[in-house]
Design a protein around this motif. Structure first.
Motif, short mmCIF file in Angstrom:
data_model
loop_
_atom_site.label_atom_id
_atom_site.label_comp_id
_atom_site.label_asym_id
_atom_site.label_seq_id
_atom_site.Cartn_x
_atom_site.Cartn_y
_atom_site.Cartn_z
N THR A 204 93.99 -4.48 39.84
CA THR A 204 93.89 -4.60 41.28
C THR A 204 92.43 -4.47 41.63
OG1 THR A 204 96.08 -3.66 41.60
CG2 THR A 204 94.64 -3.63 43.49
N GLU A 227 96.27 -8.35 41.25
CA GLU A 227 96.38 -8.11 42.70
C GLU A 227 94.95 -8.12 43.24
OE1 GLU A 227 99.13 -7.91 44.26
OE2 GLU A 227 100.65 -7.08 42.92
N GLY A 230 92.14 -10.47 49.75
CA GLY A 230 92.85 -11.24 50.77
C GLY A 230 92.03 -11.29 52.03
N ASP A 232 93.83 -11.69 55.31
CA ASP A 232 95.11 -11.98 55.96
C ASP A 232 94.96 -12.44 57.40
OD1 ASP A 232 96.24 -11.16 53.61
OD2 ASP A 232 97.40 -9.51 54.49
N CYS A 261 93.32 -4.43 51.08
CA CYS A 261 93.49 -5.85 50.73
C CYS A 261 94.39 -6.55 51.74
CB CYS A 261 94.04 -5.99 49.32
SG CYS A 261 95.55 -5.05 49.07
N ILE A 262 95.40 -5.82 52.27
CA ILE A 262 96.34 -6.45 53.21
C ILE A 262 96.00 -6.12 54.66
CG2 ILE A 262 98.36 -6.85 51.74
CD1 ILE A 262 99.36 -4.05 52.74
N PHE A 385 92.54 -17.54 49.80
CA PHE A 385 93.41 -16.39 49.56
C PHE A 385 94.83 -16.64 50.07
CE2 PHE A 385 89.18 -14.26 50.17
CZ PHE A 385 89.04 -13.81 48.87
N LEU A 387 97.45 -13.57 50.45
CA LEU A 387 98.10 -12.28 50.18
C LEU A 387 99.20 -12.03 51.21
CD1 LEU A 387 97.97 -10.03 48.13
CD2 LEU A 387 96.20 -8.92 49.47
N ALA A 408 101.31 -17.50 51.64
CA ALA A 408 101.01 -16.09 51.40
C ALA A 408 102.14 -15.46 50.60
CB ALA A 408 100.85 -15.35 52.73
N GLY A 426 102.53 -8.86 46.37
CA GLY A 426 101.58 -9.61 45.56
C GLY A 426 101.18 -10.87 46.29
N GLY A 427 100.30 -11.65 45.65
CA GLY A 427 99.75 -12.80 46.35
C GLY A 427 99.93 -14.10 45.61
N SER A 431 94.47 -14.82 45.56
CA SER A 431 94.84 -13.41 45.73
C SER A 431 95.55 -12.86 44.50
CB SER A 431 95.72 -13.23 46.96
OG SER A 431 94.98 -13.49 48.13
#
Ligand code: NAP
Length: 454
Positions: A204, A227, A230, A232, A261-262, A385, A387, A408, A426-427, A431
């Motif tokens: 990650t 992982e 991202g 988003d 990340c999210i 990306f 994610l 996504a 997960g992506g 991502s």
């Protein structure tokens, strides 16, 4: 990068650590391998009991672990405590559900056939500093329940968290060698992947680190889960509850000082409500309290390292120089030591600027105005990306179209993208690939063995 605890709120070096020698790493791998031979035979019920004990230890000492995270990477204490509690939750989730997830699965065929799930052996986990406990527990809980043993190579700026995690699993009862921390830098990962006894790896972190690990593992024909980053989208359509959307937008961008990340990073808003939405988030961003991450009432603490602060600052300046408009923030804070950056909103984002396509790993939001849902989806998908994504609408057709067309690993409707032990995470695209959490998470690092009996 030195292996050290450096307080991000002050810049003070608290403690430094020597990296393990090659011989020490080999010793730990040998111990892991020896442990695996016995550990794989230990009944699931026993593994569950140890994992439940780990959950109790996490809850018992939540404050101590939370303070360690704050000290090493600067997240506000209230989020750190919630993180430790979530770790206990994921331990209990897999303790409760692994038997069902790993039970033989009958498959109709012309014989008596079924699938059996068996452990692979040593799994290497390369982990980031942003959720120093959660990222590790969401790997360790399913891996240990499946009968694998784990080696943790944690980020170099959270060594004390890494050591604490090994201690927790040991105290919980897991055999010596079932879960070990390797204090080494990222440059040592390839050699570990190359060791024949290491069967698979998960990482990650950033794209370059993921690509490097996957290349090394690919040469050895070893499975990986990645992982990665991202950016988003958070899409707000006309029928949305604007107040709720703006409150959630603020939380979704600012969680963990913006280093998730999210986190929602690109706010894609239809023109008819854009002025109202912007006004609301400006007010909410400005109301956040910047301060000592150890203080209970702090919303925004320092960024984890000086290099993250510098990257954020440079990307904001570059976007502004290209024509982005600053709605709030946008300048480094000069009045305090540490890696602080203020909540920032950029609008009128120019094509090709960092704010358009890159991941801002800090408290910076980019706002994009679009005419309609079709444009919003196109904008959401226009980056490498994939994610998570959050969509705000009360129109069923819009909701269904967004769910279908957004590229996504997850779409959350009228809510914030979050990780939950029960939901696969997960992506796609850059991502990463593979899934953690839920039933798919425990099936990533097992031999899915087909059995056919005449
Ligand atoms: P990073 O630099 O990639 O570090 C992550 C881990 O990889 C660290 O343990 C690091 O070790 C190691 N590493 C670095 N270079 C490596 C290499 N060439 N080969 C093998 N390992 C290497 O990432 P970061 O900047 O700390 O974390 C931020 C990124 O992680 C963001 O992009 C964020 O979106 C992403 N992230 C993704 C998720 C997800 O679930 N998708 C969750 C959290 C974060 P050292 O510390 O020793 O360099």
């Amino acid at each position: 990068m030195a292996i050290a605890t450096i307080n991000p709120a002050t810049g003070e070096t608290i403690k430094t650590f020597e990296a393990l020698t090659e011989a020490e790493v080999k010793e730990k791998i040998a111990l892991a391998q020896a442990t695996f031979e016995n550990y794989r035979k230990i009944p699931l019920a026993q593994r569950s009991e140890w994992l439940r004990t780990a959950a109790e230890i996490l809850e018992r000492d939540r404050r101590q672990y939370a303070e360690l995270m704050v000290l090493e990477m600067g997240k506000p204490i209230k989020g750190a405590i919630a993180e430790v509690e979530k770790c206990a939750l994921v331990c209990r989730y897999y303790a409760d559900n692994a038997a069902e997830f790993l039970a033989d699965t009958p498959v109709p065929s012309d014989g008596n056939s079924f699938i059996r799930y068996q452990p692979l052996g040593i799994i290497l986990a390369v982990m980031p500093w942003n959720f120093p406990f959660w990222q590790v527990c969401r790997f360790a809980a399913p891996a240990l329940m499946a009968g694998n043993v784990g080696l943790l190579k944690h980020a170099s700026n959270v060594p004390q968290c890494a050591i604490a995690l090994e201690t927790i699993f040991k105290e919980a009862g897991f055999p010596e060698g079932a879960f070990q921390t390797l204090l080494v830098g990222g440059d040592r990962v390839e050699a570990i992947v190359n060791d024949d006894r290491v069967m698979a790896a998960t990482l990650t972190g950033s794209e370059p680190a993921g690509a490097s690990l996957a290349a090394a593992a690919g040469k050895q024909i070893k499975k990986t889960v990645l992982e990665l980053g991202g950016s988003d989208p958070f899409i707000v359509l006309e029928s949305a509850d604007l107040e709720k959307a703006a409150t959630t937008a603020t939380a979704a961008r600012m969680l963990n000082n913006g280093q998730s990340c999210i986190a929602a990073k690109r706010f894609i808003v239809v023109e008819s409500i854009a002025d109202a939405f912007e006004a609301k988030i400006i007010e909410k961003f400005n109301a956040l309290k910047i301060g000592d991450p150890m203080a209970e009432d702090t919303d925004i603490g320092p960024l984890a390292t000086p290099s993250i602060l510098q990257e954020i600052d440079e990307n904001v300046q570059k976007s502004v120089a290209m024509g982005a408009k600053v709605l709030t923030g946008g300048e480094r804070l000069q009045d305090r030591p540490g890696n602080y950056y203020p909540p920032t909103i950029l609008a009128e984002i120019p094509e090709g600027s960092p704010a358009e396509k890159e991941e801002f790993f800090g408290p910076v939001a980019s706002v994009f105005r679009v005419k309609n849902l079709a444009e919003a989806i196109a904008r959401a998908n226009a980056i490498p990306f994939g994610l998570g994504a959050s969509v705000w609408t009360n129109v069923a057709e819009e909701r269904d179209r967004a769910i279908e067309e957004i590229e996504a690993g997850a779409v959350f409707v009228n809510g914030m993208v979050k990780s939950d032990p029960r939901l696969p995470f997960g992506g796609i695209k850059r991502s990463g690939y593979g899934r953690e959490l839920g039933q798919p998470g425990i099936r990533e690092f097992v031999n899915i063995k087909t059995i056919w009996i005449a």
